[in-house]
Design an enzyme around this catalytic site. Structure first.
Site, PDB file in Angstrom:
ATOM      1  NE  ARG A   1       3.491  13.660   0.353  1.00  0.00           N
ATOM      2  CZ  ARG A   1       3.531  14.960   0.165  1.00  0.00           C
ATOM      3  NH1 ARG A   1       2.838  15.489  -0.789  1.00  0.00           N
ATOM      4  NH2 ARG A   1       4.247  15.719   0.953  1.00  0.00           N
TER       5      ARG A   1
ATOM      6  CD  GLN B   1      -2.947  -1.096   2.283  1.00  0.00           C
ATOM      7  OE1 GLN B   1      -3.825  -1.906   2.243  1.00  0.00           O
ATOM      8  NE2 GLN B   1      -2.840  -0.232   3.279  1.00  0.00           N
ATOM      9  CG  HIS B   2       2.827   2.184  -2.655  1.00  0.00           C
ATOM     10  ND1 HIS B   2       4.088   1.995  -2.139  1.00  0.00           N
ATOM     11  CD2 HIS B   2       2.527   1.058  -3.352  1.00  0.00           C
ATOM     12  CE1 HIS B   2       4.533   0.806  -2.533  1.00  0.00           C
ATOM     13  NE2 HIS B   2       3.606   0.222  -3.264  1.00  0.00           N
ATOM     14  CE1 TYR B   3      -3.099   4.745   2.766  1.00  0.00           C
ATOM     15  CE2 TYR B   3      -1.008   3.647   3.139  1.00  0.00           C
ATOM     16  CZ  TYR B   3      -2.387   3.670   3.218  1.00  0.00           C
ATOM     17  OH  TYR B   3      -3.041   2.584   3.744  1.00  0.00           O
ATOM     18  CG  LEU B   4      -0.905   7.976  -4.556  1.00  0.00           C
ATOM     19  CD1 LEU B   4      -1.685   7.989  -5.848  1.00  0.00           C
ATOM     20  CD2 LEU B   4       0.520   7.500  -4.777  1.00  0.00           C
TER      21      LEU B   4
END
Length: 172
Positions: A81, A26-29
């Site tokens: 981020r 999971q990557h948070y933009l």
């Protein structure tokens, strides 16, 4: 879709051999409490936005998910981020319910949490957690994946142990 779930720390790891599982990144933009999430789970890719329905209840959110093609996922990935990785196990519970046990990897190695989703408030209210479930952290802001991304187990360990941490609020 409305997500209605409870989240728990666990007191004892159940037997996981032979249990279906999926590797999740999971990557948070974006920043904030409701960031855009880019997820790869097995061979699926998606972009998700979760919106809090009631500021006093962190366990119910509106979830808007857009399926992505592999190429779209990798085009968006450089915008990340902060990130996290975990192995999710799908464990059957009595009554036909399922538990999603997340064993975090990388910087969060050592953190293990479990979530149970409910179709309605009555089912949620009637739920009796198994004895291997620990403390209910559904209303603790630190325990959301969005809050955990970019942190280490050392950062969240005081929360997991139930110790107060300066500058972090827990909703009651």
């Amino acid at each position: 879709m409305v997500e209605n779930e409870l989240s728990f720390l666990i007191t004892k790891l159940p037997k996981l051999s032979g249990i279906p599982r999926k590797e999740i990144e999971q990557h948070y933009l974006s920043e904030g409490t409701e960031p855009l999430r880019l997820r790869r789970a097995g061979g699926t890719f998606e972009l998700t936005k979760k919106l809090t329905l009631d500021a006093g209840d962190l366990s119910r959110k509106e979830e808007i998910t857009i399926p992505l093609e592999r190429a779209e996922y990798f085009m968006l990935l450089p915008l990340a981020r902060r990130s996290l990785a975990k192995t999710r196990y799908y464990l059957p519970l009595p009554g036909g319910r399922a538990a999603e046990l997340d064993v975090f990897k990388g910087p969060l190695d050592g953190l293990i949490m479990v979530e149970v989703e409910f179709s309605d408030d009555a089912a949620r209210a009637a739920f009796v957690p198994p004895d291997w479930f620990g403390r209910d952290v559904s209303q603790e802001a630190w325990s959301s994946n969005a809050a955990l991304a970019g942190k280490t187990y050392f950062d969240v360990r005081p929360h997991a142990l139930g110790r107060p941490v300066r500058g972090c609020k827990t909703r009651k």
